[in-house]
Scaffold this motif. Structure first.
Motif, mmCIF file in Angstrom:
data_model
loop_
_atom_site.group_PDB
_atom_site.id
_atom_site.type_symbol
_atom_site.label_atom_id
_atom_site.label_comp_id
_atom_site.label_asym_id
_atom_site.label_seq_id
_atom_site.Cartn_x
_atom_site.Cartn_y
_atom_site.Cartn_z
ATOM 1 N N ARG A 4 -27.902 -47.941 -16.810
ATOM 2 C CA ARG A 4 -28.313 -48.356 -15.476
ATOM 3 C C ARG A 4 -27.151 -49.102 -14.845
ATOM 4 N N PRO A 5 -27.132 -49.234 -13.530
ATOM 5 C CA PRO A 5 -26.025 -49.952 -12.883
ATOM 6 C C PRO A 5 -25.823 -51.364 -13.426
ATOM 7 N N THR A 6 -26.914 -52.046 -13.736
ATOM 8 C CA THR A 6 -26.796 -53.423 -14.210
ATOM 9 C C THR A 6 -26.318 -53.518 -15.651
ATOM 10 N N THR A 7 -26.478 -52.445 -16.422
ATOM 11 C CA THR A 7 -26.095 -52.487 -17.837
ATOM 12 C C THR A 7 -24.873 -51.629 -18.156
ATOM 13 N N LEU A 8 -24.242 -51.049 -17.152
ATOM 14 C CA LEU A 8 -23.104 -50.162 -17.391
ATOM 15 C C LEU A 8 -22.028 -50.771 -18.287
ATOM 16 N N PRO A 9 -21.606 -52.020 -18.082
ATOM 17 C CA PRO A 9 -20.555 -52.574 -18.942
ATOM 18 C C PRO A 9 -20.935 -52.674 -20.423
ATOM 19 N N PHE A 61 -13.314 -49.183 -10.678
ATOM 20 C CA PHE A 61 -13.734 -47.832 -11.038
ATOM 21 C C PHE A 61 -15.084 -47.504 -10.426
ATOM 22 N N ALA A 62 -15.286 -46.235 -10.100
ATOM 23 C CA ALA A 62 -16.581 -45.736 -9.641
ATOM 24 C C ALA A 62 -17.074 -44.748 -10.688
ATOM 25 N N TRP A 63 -18.181 -45.068 -11.321
ATOM 26 C CA TRP A 63 -18.762 -44.259 -12.404
ATOM 27 C C TRP A 63 -19.932 -43.466 -11.866
ATOM 28 N N ALA A 72 -19.907 -48.838 -8.772
ATOM 29 C CA ALA A 72 -18.561 -49.413 -8.758
ATOM 30 C C ALA A 72 -18.516 -50.590 -9.724
ATOM 31 N N THR A 73 -17.446 -50.653 -10.514
ATOM 32 C CA THR A 73 -17.284 -51.730 -11.490
ATOM 33 C C THR A 73 -15.848 -52.225 -11.479
#
Length: 95
Positions: A4-9, A61-63, A72-73
């Motif tokens: 999910r966007p919030t857990t991407l890292p 980066f855009a995943w 975006a991260t």
């Protein structure tokens, strides 16, 4: 656990489509392709038949997630050993 966007890292990044949106070195901007390798400081992005090593710290980066959502991260959030960054136990700055 789904990406999910919030857990991407906290997830494995290898295999995800990625684009370098901004970078301190303009030569890296616009590189897009599949993330095929990750080290503590760099991402290996396969683009145009070759793998380009992009420093994490100085880029954004855009995943593209499996759901099709683009996230975006800041690369500075990804700087760490991949095995350490993806651990799901204990205190972590990547949660």
């Amino acid at each position: 656990m789904n990406v999910r966007p919030t857990t991407l890292p906290r997830h494995e990044l290898v295999g995800l489509p990625v684009e370098v949106r901004t970078a301190s070195n303009p030569a890296f901007e616009g590189i897009s392709g599949e993330c095929v390798m990750e080290t503590t400081q760099t991402l290996g992005i396969e683009s145009e038949g070759r793998v380009r090593q992009v420093p994490k710290e100085a880029a954004e980066f855009a995943w593209t997630l499996p759901s099709g959502e683009v996230v975006a991260t800041a690369g500075s959030r990804l700087v760490a050993r991949p095995a350490r960054r993806t651990e799901h136990r204990g205190d972590s700055k990547w949660r």
